[in-house]
Design an enzyme around this catalytic site. Structure first.
Site, PDB file in Angstrom:
ATOM      1  N   ASN A 172      -0.643  -3.909   4.084  1.00 34.00           N
ATOM      2  CA  ASN A 172      -1.986  -3.428   4.368  1.00 34.00           C
ATOM      3  C   ASN A 172      -2.906  -3.596   3.170  1.00 34.00           C
ATOM      4  O   ASN A 172      -4.124  -3.708   3.318  1.00 34.00           O
ATOM      5  CB  ASN A 172      -1.944  -1.958   4.797  1.00 34.00           C
ATOM      6  CG  ASN A 172      -1.433  -1.779   6.217  1.00 34.00           C
ATOM      7  OD1 ASN A 172      -1.858  -2.464   7.135  1.00 34.00           O
ATOM      8  ND2 ASN A 172      -0.495  -0.869   6.393  1.00 34.00           N
TER       9      ASN A 172
ATOM     10  N   ALA B 177      -2.917   1.995  -0.982  1.00 38.83           N
ATOM     11  CA  ALA B 177      -2.124   1.923  -2.209  1.00 38.83           C
ATOM     12  C   ALA B 177      -2.759   1.073  -3.302  1.00 38.83           C
ATOM     13  O   ALA B 177      -2.095   0.752  -4.294  1.00 38.83           O
ATOM     14  CB  ALA B 177      -0.735   1.368  -1.877  1.00 38.83           C
TER      15      ALA B 177
ATOM     16  N   HIS C 249       1.326  -3.864  -7.116  1.00 37.28           N
ATOM     17  CA  HIS C 249       0.242  -4.693  -6.600  1.00 37.28           C
ATOM     18  C   HIS C 249      -0.630  -5.113  -7.779  1.00 37.28           C
ATOM     19  O   HIS C 249      -1.090  -4.263  -8.553  1.00 37.28           O
ATOM     20  CB  HIS C 249      -0.629  -3.919  -5.601  1.00 37.28           C
ATOM     21  CG  HIS C 249       0.123  -3.373  -4.431  1.00 37.28           C
ATOM     22  ND1 HIS C 249       0.635  -4.169  -3.426  1.00 37.28           N
ATOM     23  CD2 HIS C 249       0.449  -2.095  -4.100  1.00 37.28           C
ATOM     24  CE1 HIS C 249       1.242  -3.405  -2.527  1.00 37.28           C
ATOM     25  NE2 HIS C 249       1.139  -2.143  -2.920  1.00 37.28           N
TER      26      HIS C 249
END
Length: 265
Positions: free
Chosen positions: A186, A117, A216
């Site tokens: 992750n 991602a 993020h």
């Protein structure tokens, strides 16, 4: 003409279903789905035979892990030792340095990782090649319910559940945080793999009731410059801990592994 890669999917969930369906429909170059491994009976839900892990390793050239860090720990080394390649989606498992060393030293199968991602990892790797990055920060923001963990005390859970704005849930390094959030961070491990140092990457996990998109933010600086990447993703409706983009990142990695031409590597 490229040889056909026989692929097995481990995990028929939010990631595995999308990846496996694309493979079954012939949308990934020379890759062919030959089997699926899952701990639940899938019946006709899977477009290929459901087999045991042992059978999958025997049948396949490449195993795609889409079922969590535990699969990497239990099976990773055995897959590679058998001569079968392994594509890991749950990069958080690689914060265990002993495991990472074993996988990187195992063979003759090859191990691959996917960025999942987050983007910009190729640039961080390039910058790192000129010298260690001086500072790397990752801030991950998700809905509170996706971040709840068994180890959390009553006070933290209460603050998360009643929050009207952002709440910092944990701060630490890429060595520490993925262990505490095995299904949700992750990205921290992926950034650390690109940077080459678990302890250089400082991670902050934030719960925000307004975070209808997972966010993020990666900030880094090094000898050649400073870098900032921000991505926001819709969470998967069936598994909000996973962003909907992740299976497509896995498919991109699969296309690169199996030799599809005309794409950026």
């Amino acid at each position: 003409m490229s040889a056909v890669h026989k692929v097995g999917i481990v995990g028929w969930g939010a990631i595995g279903r999308v990846v496996g369906t694309a493979l079954a429909e012939g949308r990934v170059g020379s890759a062919e789905l030959v089997c699926v491994v899952d701990n639940r009976p899938l019946g006709e839900a899977a477009p290929a035979a459901q087999v045991t892990f042992e059978e999958a390793v025997e049948r396949c050239d490449l195993i795609v892990e889409a079922a969590g860090q535990g699969v990497v720990r239990e099976w990773g080394e055995r897959v590679l030792a058998s001569g079968t390649d392994l594509l890991i989606a749950s990069t958080g498992a690689l914060t265990d340095e002993d495991l990472a060393k074993k996988l990187l030293a195992a063979g003759p199968g090859r191990v691959y990782f996917t960025g999942g991602a987050v983007g910009g990892l190729d640039l961080l790797q390039a910058a790192r090649s000129m010298g260690p990055l001086e500072e790397v920060r990752l801030t991950t923001t998700k809905l509170p319910g996706t971040l709840e963990q068994p180890w959390m005390d009553a006070d933290l859970l209460s603050r998360m559940r009643t929050a009207t704005g952002p709440v910092v849930v944990m701060s630490g390094t890429a060595r520490d945080v993925p262990v505490k959030f095995p299904r949700s961070t992750n990205v921290a491990a992926s950034v650390a793999l690109a940077v080459g140092d678990l302890d250089t990457v400082r991670v902050q996990v934030v719960a925000d009731p307004a975070a209808h998109r997972t966010r993020h933010v990666v900030e880094a600086s090094g000898p050649l410059g400073a870098y900032r990447f921000e991505v926001t993703h819709l969470p998967d409706p069936d598994n909000p801990a996973t962003s909907r983009i992740v299976p497509y990142a896995v498919l991109r990695s699969l296309a690169a592994i199996t030799g599809r031409t005309g794409q950026i590597l």
